[in-house]
Enzyme design. Structure first.
Site, PDB file in Angstrom:
ATOM      1  CG  HIS A   5      -2.057  -0.947   1.175  1.00 36.48           C
ATOM      2  ND1 HIS A   5      -2.768  -1.179   0.025  1.00 36.48           N
ATOM      3  CD2 HIS A   5      -2.608  -1.729   2.135  1.00 36.48           C
ATOM      4  CE1 HIS A   5      -3.718  -2.072   0.275  1.00 36.48           C
ATOM      5  NE2 HIS A   5      -3.639  -2.422   1.537  1.00 36.48           N
ATOM      6  N   GLY A  57     -18.428  -5.005  -3.343  1.00 34.09           N
ATOM      7  CA  GLY A  57     -17.721  -4.879  -4.603  1.00 34.09           C
ATOM      8  C   GLY A  57     -18.504  -4.085  -5.635  1.00 34.09           C
TER       9      GLY A  57
END
Length: 346
Positions: free
Chosen positions: A155, A306
């Protein structure tokens, strides 16, 4: 010519935010009692227990042209992309994919920067051995270097990774519209005990916009990669494009990685990656974290809806107006835009 693995001094100084910010973070995030630390020139946040040495090790992570990296801000379809990229790179070997995504197939190199060391030690004691459902074993602390060809996930923004990364390795970067990323991150921070956010979505949104959440500010993260998108070793994806036409994005990544698949093979991979199947896949859905005790049982799932545009179900009109004004300011002077709704999505 300098070696890609020549050690370089870390160019930034770790700086704690103001006392007010640290107190606000500790008050709202049970898992971050010591607050955060800013790690680069635009204030990317790690847990306050992060050290200069750890950041320098990551900044000098060994590079090999055979390795494949996926770089994302949090909650931008990371695991979805990891599964897609790994299967494409490994010629759609679904049998070998029956192993936990992390840490078995991917090295999550900055995992140890995303939570307080003492809190993590209590919640996630080391579990030796392989196997088990995804999320049941934590990645080890420190920089984990595997034999090449390796698959590396982080990240960390581009400025905190090895400065020669794009010159040496293939990098897939994934961005997502910040509204949906914010809502998803809010739910994530409530689910994970190492973070354990106790406030409401509006309070989280304010801290998200102010860069007072771990691994933020996200927009700066995306802009930095967006400005590198034309590098031949960078494949820049949008989560929304994956939702709109996953098969097209599969083909884009396959071309980037030098792979060619038939339409039937692409269809099979798209079906494998469909959210309904992805949520049920024990090797990627991270449900093992609940069994291991570092996720709450009653605060949802690691893989949620999602969906693009779900933010509309959670933001009030006043929240939307504040977020829109903030995002407009953040994007001023760039040509980066985000799709916030889709008429049709997979």
């Amino acid at each position: 010519m300098a070696s890609p693995n020549e050690n370089r001094p870390f160019p930034f100084k770790l700086l704690p935010p103001s006392d007010d910010v640290q107190q606000r973070v500790a008050r709202n995030f049970v898992g971050l009692p010591n607050g955060l630390v800013s790690c680069n020139h635009w204030g990317y946040k790690s847990a306050a227990s992060a050290t200069d040495r750890e950041l320098e090790e990551l900044y000098n992570h060994p590079l090999d042209a055979r390795d494949t990296w996926v770089v994302t801000p949090p909650k931008c379809g990371t695991n979805w992309t990891l599964e897609m990229v790994w299967l494409i790179a490994n010629d759609l070997d679904y049998e070998r994919a029956k192993a936990p995504l992390k840490p078995d197939r991917w090295s999550f190199i900055d995992f140890h920067l995303l939570s307080d060391k003492a809190v993590r030690a209590k919640l996630m004691p080391a579990r030796p051995g392989g196997g088990g459902p995804s999320g049941s074993r934590p990645p080890a602390d420190g920089v984990q270097v595997r034999p090449s060809p390796a698959f590396v996930n982080t990240h960390l923004p581009m400025s905190l990774n090895n400065p020669r990364l794009l010159d040496v390795c293939k990098v897939v970067y994934v961005a997502r519209n910040p509204k949906d990323a914010c809502v998803s991150f809010y739910n994530h921070c409530r689910l994970i005990k190492m973070v354990d956010f106790t406030g409401n979505l509006e309070e989280f949104m304010e801290m998200f916009m102010n860069g007072e959440v771990i691994a933020t500010p996200i927009v700066d993260h995306i802009i930095e990669a967006w400005n590198l998108r034309h590098h031949p070793n960078m494949c820049f994806l949008f989560y929304e494009d994956m939702k709109k036409d996953l098969r097209a994005q599969i083909r884009k990544v396959a071309t980037f990685l030098g792979k060619t698949f038939t339409d039937d093979q692409v269809d099979k991979l798209a079906e494998h990656l469909h959210i309904d199947n992805f949520k049920k896949n024990p090797y990627v859905n991270m449900e093992g974290g609940k069994m291991a005790g570092f996720m709450y049982q009653d605060r949802g799932n690691f893989i949620r809806k999602g969906k693009t545009g779900d933010w509309k179900n959670h933001f009030s009109p006043e929240m939307t107006a504040r977020f829109d004004a903030w995002l407009e300011h953040k994007l001023r002077g760039t040509d980066l835009t985000f799709v916030q709704e889709l008429e049709h999505q997979d």
